[in-house]
Every structure is written in C-alpha cells, then in structure tokens.
Design an enzyme around this catalytic site. Sequence first.
Site, PDB file in Angstrom:
ATOM      1  N   SER A 178       0.827  -1.201   0.000  1.00 19.43           N
ATOM      2  CA  SER A 178       0.000   0.000   0.000  1.00 19.43           C
ATOM      3  C   SER A 178       0.867   1.259   0.000  1.00 19.43           C
ATOM      4  O   SER A 178       1.698   1.454   0.894  1.00 19.43           O
ATOM      5  CB  SER A 178      -0.919   0.002   1.225  1.00 19.43           C
ATOM      6  N   HIS A 190      -1.524  -1.145  -4.174  1.00 14.55           N
ATOM      7  CA  HIS A 190      -2.775  -0.714  -3.533  1.00 14.55           C
ATOM      8  C   HIS A 190      -2.724   0.793  -3.261  1.00 14.55           C
ATOM      9  O   HIS A 190      -1.810   1.276  -2.589  1.00 14.55           O
ATOM     10  CB  HIS A 190      -2.919  -1.503  -2.227  1.00 14.55           C
ATOM     11  N   ASP A 220      -4.783   4.025  -1.696  1.00 14.34           N
ATOM     12  CA  ASP A 220      -5.871   4.372  -0.780  1.00 14.34           C
ATOM     13  C   ASP A 220      -6.316   5.815  -0.972  1.00 14.34           C
ATOM     14  O   ASP A 220      -5.585   6.743  -0.623  1.00 14.34           O
ATOM     15  CB  ASP A 220      -5.394   4.208   0.668  1.00 14.34           C
ATOM     16  N   MET A 228      -8.799   8.739   0.190  1.00  8.40           N
ATOM     17  CA  MET A 228      -9.649   9.100   1.341  1.00  8.40           C
ATOM     18  C   MET A 228     -10.146  10.537   1.194  1.00  8.40           C
ATOM     19  O   MET A 228      -9.375  11.408   0.773  1.00  8.40           O
ATOM     20  CB  MET A 228      -8.837   9.005   2.638  1.00  8.40           C
ATOM     21  N   HIS A 263      -8.476   1.700  -3.744  1.00 13.64           N
ATOM     22  CA  HIS A 263      -9.405   1.497  -2.623  1.00 13.64           C
ATOM     23  C   HIS A 263      -9.999   2.855  -2.269  1.00 13.64           C
ATOM     24  O   HIS A 263      -9.317   3.700  -1.687  1.00 13.64           O
ATOM     25  CB  HIS A 263      -8.621   0.888  -1.453  1.00 13.64           C
ATOM     26  N   MET A 282     -12.050   5.195  -0.142  1.00 11.37           N
ATOM     27  CA  MET A 282     -12.696   5.410   1.161  1.00 11.37           C
ATOM     28  C   MET A 282     -13.352   6.779   1.080  1.00 11.37           C
ATOM     29  O   MET A 282     -12.886   7.760   1.678  1.00 11.37           O
ATOM     30  CB  MET A 282     -11.640   5.330   2.278  1.00 11.37           C
ATOM     31  N   MET A 342     -11.943  -5.276   5.594  1.00 13.46           N
ATOM     32  CA  MET A 342     -11.122  -4.346   6.380  1.00 13.46           C
ATOM     33  C   MET A 342     -10.834  -4.974   7.735  1.00 13.46           C
ATOM     34  O   MET A 342     -11.751  -5.307   8.487  1.00 13.46           O
ATOM     35  CB  MET A 342     -11.854  -3.011   6.579  1.00 13.46           C
ATOM     36  N   ASP A 373      -7.214  -6.094   4.310  1.00 17.02           N
ATOM     37  CA  ASP A 373      -6.550  -4.784   4.325  1.00 17.02           C
ATOM     38  C   ASP A 373      -6.507  -4.205   5.740  1.00 17.02           C
ATOM     39  O   ASP A 373      -7.540  -3.906   6.329  1.00 17.02           O
ATOM     40  CB  ASP A 373      -7.330  -3.846   3.390  1.00 17.02           C
TER      41      ASP A 373
END
Length: 223
Positions: free
Chosen positions: A8, A33, A35, A37, A66, A68, A137, A175
């Site tokens: 990640s 990966h 992330d 957010m 991913h 979020m 998660m 994750d």
Amino acid sequence: MSHIIAPSLLAADFLHLDKAITLVNKSEAEWFHLDVMDGQFVPNISFGHPIVKAVASKCDKVVDVHLMIDRPEQYVQQFAELGAQYVSFHAEATNHVHRTIQMIHDAGAKAGVALNPHTPVETIFDVLEIVDLVVIMSVNPGFGGQKFIYRTLHKIKALKDEIITRNLDTLIEVDGGVGLHNAEKILQAGANVLVAGSAVFKSEDPLDTISRLKSTGLDNLQY
Ligand code: DX5
Ligand code: ZN
C-alpha cells in the site's frame, strides 16, 4: 492460485513516489494498492486523481484503488479511466452497491466492495455473483499502521465458505495490520490478496519483506 501481495502506497515516502513505484515494479508483488480518502467517509484525507494517474502511468503491476469516500458512484468511472484495473468502494458509503459495481464494469475495470470491521459479510451476498473482489477491512479505515482486528478472521472464513459453496472465483482481499506475523493465519482463513503498507514500506528491506509475504504459508493452505 498462489496469493497476491499488494503493497500500500500510503506507507511510502511521499517525497519519493517514484522510488516506491520502482520498488514495487521490481518486487514479487503483483498489485499496487492505492488508498483514496475524502475526509468524510473516513477521518483522514490522503490523495486523489492526480496521484493515482501518475502512479498508474509508471506502474507495471495491477493498480488496485481502494476508495474510502462517500458516494463513490460519482467517481468510480474516473478512477477506472485513469488506469485502475481494480476499483473498490465501501458498501457503507453508498445506497447503490449493485449500480456502482455495474458502473465500474461499464468503465472497463474489475469491481471490489469493501466492508468495515463491523459490517457483516452477508451484506454483499446478493451481489457476490457480480463482484470481482471483496475487501475485508481488518482495521477501521483511514490510517495505516493500526493493529489487525482478529475477529475479522471469522468474516474471511464465512465469506470463503460462501464463495466455495457457490463455486465462484471472487477474490478476498484483506486490508489493515497485515504483516509477516499474521499472514499465514489470514491466508488459512481464505484470503487471496494481502494488502501491506507499514509492514512493507517501514521495514528495513521492503523487497525482502514482499518476498517473504509472498512465500508465506504455501505448504499448509486449506484452500
Ligand atoms: C487503511 C488503508 C490501508 C492501509 C494499510 O485505511 O485502507 O490500505 O494502507 O496500512 P497498514 O498495512 O499499515 O495497516
Ligand atoms: Zn486500503
């Protein structure tokens, strides 16, 4: 199929993104990966389209985004078009899980649905046939470097049993808080993809850590 390692980016040095990409390209990891957010769905803001686009343009591995973010249906198409092969969103972040999966597929990417630690896996049983990836998660989303919540092993097992019963090839990604200390247990529970941020980028030798995660548990897997 052997399991997949997805380092990640969140735990990498943001002053040297190029180094992180080169490292992942050279490594035994198959996925990278990323992330995203929004400071709404989770209490943190990470990065958005420009970083995903830049990383995807230089990354030889599968780009696994991913999200979020609240109301992911507004953005999934854009992330797919920027070069993400997998786009995952949270079931808790939208009233339209089925529609959002369709939107990701229409944009040419594989679709993942992520579940927070408190969300039962049964929540996505009615879309299991059309989803490519379920992200379990194992920490509360928003931050790297947290402790793995062991209760989530039951969820991985329950989901794996359902996937096997229905004879599907849905992948299970785990994750949060994943590292060499617990990778074997997680794989034995039925995971196919291990996301590892701190365990990789905060280690002394990230390439070696990826390689060790990759060769973990190969002899005694149940699935
Ligand atoms: C957490 C993110 C994770 C994070 C994992 O909200 O979704 O992908 O980068 O970091 P570690 O492996 O450090 O727990
Ligand atoms: Zn993540």
